[in-house]
Design an enzyme around this catalytic site. Structure first.
Site, mmCIF file in Angstrom:
data_model
loop_
_atom_site.group_PDB
_atom_site.id
_atom_site.type_symbol
_atom_site.label_atom_id
_atom_site.label_comp_id
_atom_site.label_asym_id
_atom_site.label_seq_id
_atom_site.Cartn_x
_atom_site.Cartn_y
_atom_site.Cartn_z
ATOM 1 N N HIS A 58 -19.780 4.160 -13.181
ATOM 2 C CA HIS A 58 -21.236 4.419 -13.093
ATOM 3 C C HIS A 58 -21.570 5.872 -12.690
ATOM 4 C CE1 HIS A 58 -25.128 2.613 -11.802
ATOM 5 N NE2 HIS A 58 -25.308 4.119 -12.229
ATOM 6 N N HIS A 105 -28.891 10.254 -6.669
ATOM 7 C CA HIS A 105 -28.013 9.338 -7.503
ATOM 8 C C HIS A 105 -27.697 10.155 -8.844
ATOM 9 C CE1 HIS A 105 -26.140 6.200 -9.914
ATOM 10 N NE2 HIS A 105 -27.431 5.930 -10.576
ATOM 11 N N GLU A 112 -32.981 2.246 -11.168
ATOM 12 C CA GLU A 112 -32.287 2.036 -9.927
ATOM 13 C C GLU A 112 -32.929 2.856 -8.804
ATOM 14 O OE1 GLU A 112 -27.718 2.210 -11.214
ATOM 15 O OE2 GLU A 112 -28.602 3.948 -12.105
ATOM 16 N N HIS A 139 -24.537 10.633 -12.193
ATOM 17 C CA HIS A 139 -23.478 10.161 -13.024
ATOM 18 C C HIS A 139 -22.601 10.992 -13.370
ATOM 19 C CE1 HIS A 139 -27.169 7.311 -14.494
ATOM 20 N NE2 HIS A 139 -26.761 6.919 -13.444
HETATM 21 MN MN MN Z 1 -27.257 5.002 -12.362
#
Ligand code: MN
Length: 233
Positions: free
Chosen positions: A168, A97, A78, A99
């Site tokens: 997500h 990023h 990603e 989660h």
């Molecule tokens: Mn992810």
């Protein structure tokens, strides 16, 4: 917010360790920084859990997230989240990023996530939610696995500091690593507090006017120093 006289790669390693130590990322999740010398490139670790990242793990990428040189190490799938946000936003120099569990309920329900306390004000009064299936249809694996998906995510982020990703996680954009880390640490805490308050009844989040005043603040350099020392202890 400046952090120290250390170079940007050391700072990126520290950001990885802080985010792991503060529980913002675990096995998964990642943090990058724009190359200050070549703004059309960015630095991001090879595919490794952030708490384990060392300086030698760091790779360099173009804004469409192709590795520079003949670097054949496995990259995060990603990484396109990072390149696409840097491409869309000249003012952004660091991207994260994650989660984190506490944020997930707000990515799959109608209840908007907004700042409830000053340290989280930079997330804004309503964090937008990006739904991969709105533009790319039912049946993706939910991952931002190409530049086109990343560019679409960056559109939902728009000029904000945070964007939720349905089912997500989230992405955060900051003007520096210190700013992005601060936002990423407080976003899940803010989500948890809001969720707890919702169990008790009606809630009052920060108003648009309060958020506008607080967003002008540069954040506290004390935060980076404190989290870095905790992480490296
Ligand atoms: Mn992810």
């Amino acid at each position: 917010m400046t952090t120290s006289g250390k170079d940007i790669l050391d700072e990126l390693v520290t950001a990885n360790h802080i985010l792991g130590n503060e529980g913002v990322v675990d096995v998964f999740g990642h943090v990058s920084v724009r190359d200050p010398q070549q703004p059309d490139r960015y630095f991001l670790s090879c595919s490794r859990s952030p708490e384990l990242v060392q300086r030698s793990d760091i790779m360099q990428f173009t804004l469409d997230s192709k590795p520079i040189g003949n670097d054949e190490r496995e990259a995060y799938i990603e990484r396109f989240i990072h390149g696409a946000i840097y491409e869309a936003r000249q003012d952004v120099n660091a991207v994260i990023h994650s989660h984190t569990d506490d944020v997930l309920p707000f990515t799959i329900s109608d209840r908007p996530l907004g700042a409830v306390m000053p340290p989280a004000a930079k997330i804004g009064s309503r964090v937008p939610v990006w739904d991969i299936d709105a533009h790319f249809g039912d049946g993706t694996d939910m991952l931002v696995r190409n530049h086109e998906f990343g560019t679409d995510l960056a559109k939902t982020l728009a000029d904000g500091s945070a964007v939720l990703m349905r089912g997500h996680g989230f992405a955060v954009a900051g003007s520096s690593l210190a700013e992005a880390v601060q936002i990423a640490v407080f976003l899940p805490r803010n989500a948890k507090i809001l969720w707890q308050a919702l169990q008790m009844g009606a809630v009052k989040c920060l108003s648009e006017a309060e958020v506008a005043v607080l967003r002008k603040g540069r954040g506290s350099p004390r935060a980076w120093e404190y989290w870095a020392q905790r992480a490296e202890r």
